[in-house]
Enzyme design. Structure first.
Site, PDB file in Angstrom:
ATOM      1  NE  ARG A  19      11.900 -61.623   3.049  1.00  0.00           N
ATOM      2  CZ  ARG A  19      12.220 -62.038   4.261  1.00  0.00           C
ATOM      3  NH1 ARG A  19      11.523 -62.997   4.829  1.00  0.00           N
ATOM      4  NH2 ARG A  19      13.242 -61.507   4.895  1.00  0.00           N
ATOM      5  CB  CYS A  36      25.432 -44.087  35.577  1.00  0.00           C
ATOM      6  SG  CYS A  36      26.685 -44.464  34.349  1.00  0.00           S
ATOM      7  CB  CYS A  85      28.100 -41.059  36.230  1.00  0.00           C
ATOM      8  SG  CYS A  85      26.933 -40.718  34.905  1.00  0.00           S
ATOM      9  CG  HIS A 119      24.366 -41.009  32.050  1.00  0.00           C
ATOM     10  ND1 HIS A 119      24.958 -42.175  32.472  1.00  0.00           N
ATOM     11  CD2 HIS A 119      23.076 -41.321  31.755  1.00  0.00           C
ATOM     12  CE1 HIS A 119      24.055 -43.145  32.447  1.00  0.00           C
ATOM     13  NE2 HIS A 119      22.909 -42.658  32.015  1.00  0.00           N
ATOM     14  CG  ASN A 149      28.630 -54.446  22.584  1.00  0.00           C
ATOM     15  OD1 ASN A 149      28.535 -54.650  21.378  1.00  0.00           O
ATOM     16  ND2 ASN A 149      28.562 -55.399  23.493  1.00  0.00           N
ATOM     17  N   GLY A 205      22.965 -55.681  23.547  1.00  0.00           N
ATOM     18  CA  GLY A 205      23.351 -56.256  24.835  1.00  0.00           C
ATOM     19  C   GLY A 205      24.208 -55.313  25.655  1.00  0.00           C
ATOM     20  CB  SER A 246      25.439 -53.452  30.741  1.00  0.00           C
ATOM     21  OG  SER A 246      26.685 -52.778  30.755  1.00  0.00           O
ATOM     22  CG  HIS A 252      28.366 -43.075  31.016  1.00  0.00           C
ATOM     23  ND1 HIS A 252      28.103 -42.153  32.001  1.00  0.00           N
ATOM     24  CD2 HIS A 252      29.553 -42.724  30.466  1.00  0.00           C
ATOM     25  CE1 HIS A 252      29.110 -41.284  32.046  1.00  0.00           C
ATOM     26  NE2 HIS A 252      29.994 -41.619  31.131  1.00  0.00           N
ATOM     27  CG  HIS A 278      30.594 -47.961  28.033  1.00  0.00           C
ATOM     28  ND1 HIS A 278      29.233 -47.780  27.954  1.00  0.00           N
ATOM     29  CD2 HIS A 278      30.785 -49.307  28.068  1.00  0.00           C
ATOM     30  CE1 HIS A 278      28.631 -48.963  27.952  1.00  0.00           C
ATOM     31  NE2 HIS A 278      29.551 -49.915  28.010  1.00  0.00           N
ATOM     32  CD  GLN A 316      33.331 -54.308  27.457  1.00  0.00           C
ATOM     33  OE1 GLN A 316      34.071 -55.187  27.905  1.00  0.00           O
ATOM     34  NE2 GLN A 316      32.036 -54.496  27.311  1.00  0.00           N
ATOM     35  CG  PHE A 349      15.959 -62.045  14.015  1.00  0.00           C
ATOM     36  CD1 PHE A 349      16.238 -62.072  15.373  1.00  0.00           C
ATOM     37  CD2 PHE A 349      14.830 -61.363  13.578  1.00  0.00           C
ATOM     38  CE1 PHE A 349      15.401 -61.428  16.279  1.00  0.00           C
ATOM     39  CE2 PHE A 349      14.000 -60.725  14.484  1.00  0.00           C
ATOM     40  CZ  PHE A 349      14.283 -60.747  15.838  1.00  0.00           C
ATOM     41  CE1 TYR A 364      21.583 -71.573   3.110  1.00  0.00           C
ATOM     42  CE2 TYR A 364      22.407 -69.334   3.404  1.00  0.00           C
ATOM     43  CZ  TYR A 364      22.450 -70.553   2.746  1.00  0.00           C
ATOM     44  OH  TYR A 364      23.357 -70.744   1.750  1.00  0.00           O
TER      45      TYR A 364
HETATM   46  P1  H2U Z   1      28.957 -53.268  27.884  1.00  0.00           P
HETATM   47  O1  H2U Z   1      29.873 -52.420  27.034  1.00  0.00           O
HETATM   48  O2  H2U Z   1      28.580 -54.534  27.199  1.00  0.00           O
HETATM   49  O3  H2U Z   1      27.796 -52.517  28.417  1.00  0.00           O
HETATM   50  O4  H2U Z   1      29.811 -53.683  29.163  1.00  0.00           O
HETATM   51  C1  H2U Z   1      30.257 -52.818  30.154  1.00  0.00           C
HETATM   52  C2  H2U Z   1      31.324 -53.506  30.960  1.00  0.00           C
HETATM   53  O5  H2U Z   1      31.468 -52.843  32.221  1.00  0.00           O
HETATM   54  C3  H2U Z   1      31.023 -54.953  31.272  1.00  0.00           C
HETATM   55  O6  H2U Z   1      32.017 -55.752  30.656  1.00  0.00           O
HETATM   56  C4  H2U Z   1      31.839 -53.789  33.184  1.00  0.00           C
HETATM   57  C5  H2U Z   1      31.101 -55.060  32.783  1.00  0.00           C
HETATM   58  O7  H2U Z   1      31.842 -56.183  33.186  1.00  0.00           O
HETATM   59  N1  H2U Z   1      31.493 -53.280  34.516  1.00  0.00           N
HETATM   60  C6  H2U Z   1      32.504 -52.975  35.412  1.00  0.00           C
HETATM   61  O8  H2U Z   1      33.668 -53.188  35.107  1.00  0.00           O
HETATM   62  N2  H2U Z   1      32.193 -52.431  36.628  1.00  0.00           N
HETATM   63  C7  H2U Z   1      30.914 -52.196  37.041  1.00  0.00           C
HETATM   64  O9  H2U Z   1      30.719 -51.672  38.124  1.00  0.00           O
HETATM   65  C8  H2U Z   1      29.778 -52.616  36.219  1.00  0.00           C
HETATM   66  C9  H2U Z   1      30.105 -53.101  34.832  1.00  0.00           C
HETATM   67 ZN    ZN Z   2      26.689 -42.296  33.384  1.00  0.00          ZN
END
Ligand code: H2U
Ligand code: ZN
Length: 349
Positions: free
Chosen positions: A31, A52, A55, A115, A155, A161, A163, A166, A168, A170, A315, A319
């Site tokens: 398509r 950052c 860092c 970083h 993530n 999304g 943030s 660097h 990382h 969770q 997206f 549906y």
């Molecule tokens: P992401 O993996 O979605 O980017 O989230 C990073 C997490 O880092 C986010 O849950 C946390 C945010 O709450 N954070 C801290 O714990 N300390 C900070 O100084 C900034 C972000």
């Molecule tokens: Zn960093």
């Protein structure tokens, strides 16, 4: 009308881990596209970024200062979604306004002090240290009496999304078993009981390894594949060959091998559109509620949003939001594309 051909005709596929279905429409993958185009922002990043919050040596929100860490670093999320000292409680109208308090702990893990690195560019030895830390955290968090499930995830990319670039991930550890692992728990338990103690994923792996249609890569102890029932275009799974319920049972050698699978897959992902490939990924494993969970089979899911290029994402709307997940490119086509890519990272060419 002719005979049904899974390669051509619309059909539904069943996810035996969740019980959900996905609508597959192979005939639509040609398509034309006139929709949204995402911008690619691939700037070269410095090794150290003074602004950052991840860092080494930098200040975080809330005032804490990161140590000058050399490998990995873990801390309690300064904006935790779950809190340890939440009082117990229930909503009074438990019929149509059901609510229950939830205790938990949220942690942030820096994969590297550097970083500008990402998993596919890190050394096996360094990724293995991330896996070691996941295991340490899983054990310490899981040992808390009010923690019954530990969700480890990554993530990656602003499209997801995330943030901060660097490297990382969770960890959210909590009192209840969240919906998706709970669905997988129920269906794996049912399968295990009905199949003489075989885990669902070991039987599935056996079949996939024989078919080879959806396998992307194989290490000594892990298989990376595009599951038959995936919803995201390039969704994959890393599955341990040995039916172990969680990461804590990984041997030293298996931890290195897991690092190889994680790196190998993410190199292919980056090479697909020659960009740092965004995704949400995470480990699914047994609850930490003190029960025995031999029916659980450790695996890691990767959910990347991109569809056709670095700028065209899938997206999950219309549906999908209202009825059912749907895909055009088949899991077999996605596997073929990923498998055919070079296993050397494009930046090292
Ligand atoms: P992401 O993996 O979605 O980017 O989230 C990073 C997490 O880092 C986010 O849950 C946390 C945010 O709450 N954070 C801290 O714990 N300390 C900070 O100084 C900034 C972000
Ligand atoms: Zn960093």
């Amino acid at each position: 009308m002719g005979k049904f051909d899974i390669k051509q005709h619309p059909h539904r596929r069943y996810n035996p881990l969740t019980g959900d279905w996905v609508l597959v429409s192979p005939h639509r993958s040609q398509r034309p596209w006139q929709g949204q185009v995402e911008k690619i922002t691939e700037q070269k990043r410095p090794k150290y970024e003074p602004d950052c919050y991840l860092c080494p040596g930098n200040k975080r929100a809330g005032g804490s200062k990161n140590p000058k860490y050399k490998n990995t670093f873990v801390f309690t999320n300064d904006f935790s979604a779950l809190i340890k000292d939440t009082p117990d409680g229930l909503n009074k109208d438990a019929d149509l306004f059901k609510a229950k308090s939830e205790k938990g702990i949220c942690r942030v893990i820096c994969f590297s002090p550097n970083h500008n690195l990402t998993i596919p560019e890190m050394e096996i030895e360094e990724i293995k240290m991330v896996i070691d830390l996941w295991i340490d955290e899983n054990e310490t968090l899981g040992a808390q009496p009010f923690i019954n499930y530990v969700q480890i995830f990554e993530n990656k990319g602003s499209v997801m999304g995330c943030s901060n670039p660097h490297p990382h991930g969770q960890i959210w550890a909590q009192e209840s078993i969240p919906d998706l692992p709970l669905k997988e728990d129920n269906l794996q338990k049912k399968y295990y009981v009905e199949h003489n103690g075989n885990t669902l994923l070991s039987d599935y792996l056996k079949k996939e390894l024989a078919l080879k249609e959806r396998i992307i890569l194989e290490t000594i102890h892990f298989v990376v594949l595009v599951p038959f029932w995936t919803t995201w275009p390039f969704e994959t799974m890393i599955i341990s060959k040995r039916p172990i319920p969680g990461i804590s049972e990984l041997s030293e050698e298996e931890r290195y091998d897991f690092a190889r699978a994680y790196k190998g897959l993410t190199i292919l992902y980056d090479n697909l559109f020659e960009i740092s490939f965004p995704y949400s990924a995470g480990i699914h494993q047994c609850p930490t509620d003190g029960d025995i969970h031999r029916h659980w089979h450790l695996h890691m899911h990767f959910y990347p949003p991109l569809l056709r290029s670095a700028t065209v994402k899938k997206f999950m709307v219309g549906y999908e939001m209202l009825a059912n997940a749907q895909r055009d490119i088949t899991p077999e086509q996605a596997a073929e594309k990923l498998r055919a890519l070079p296993d050397i990272h494009y930046k090292k060419k």
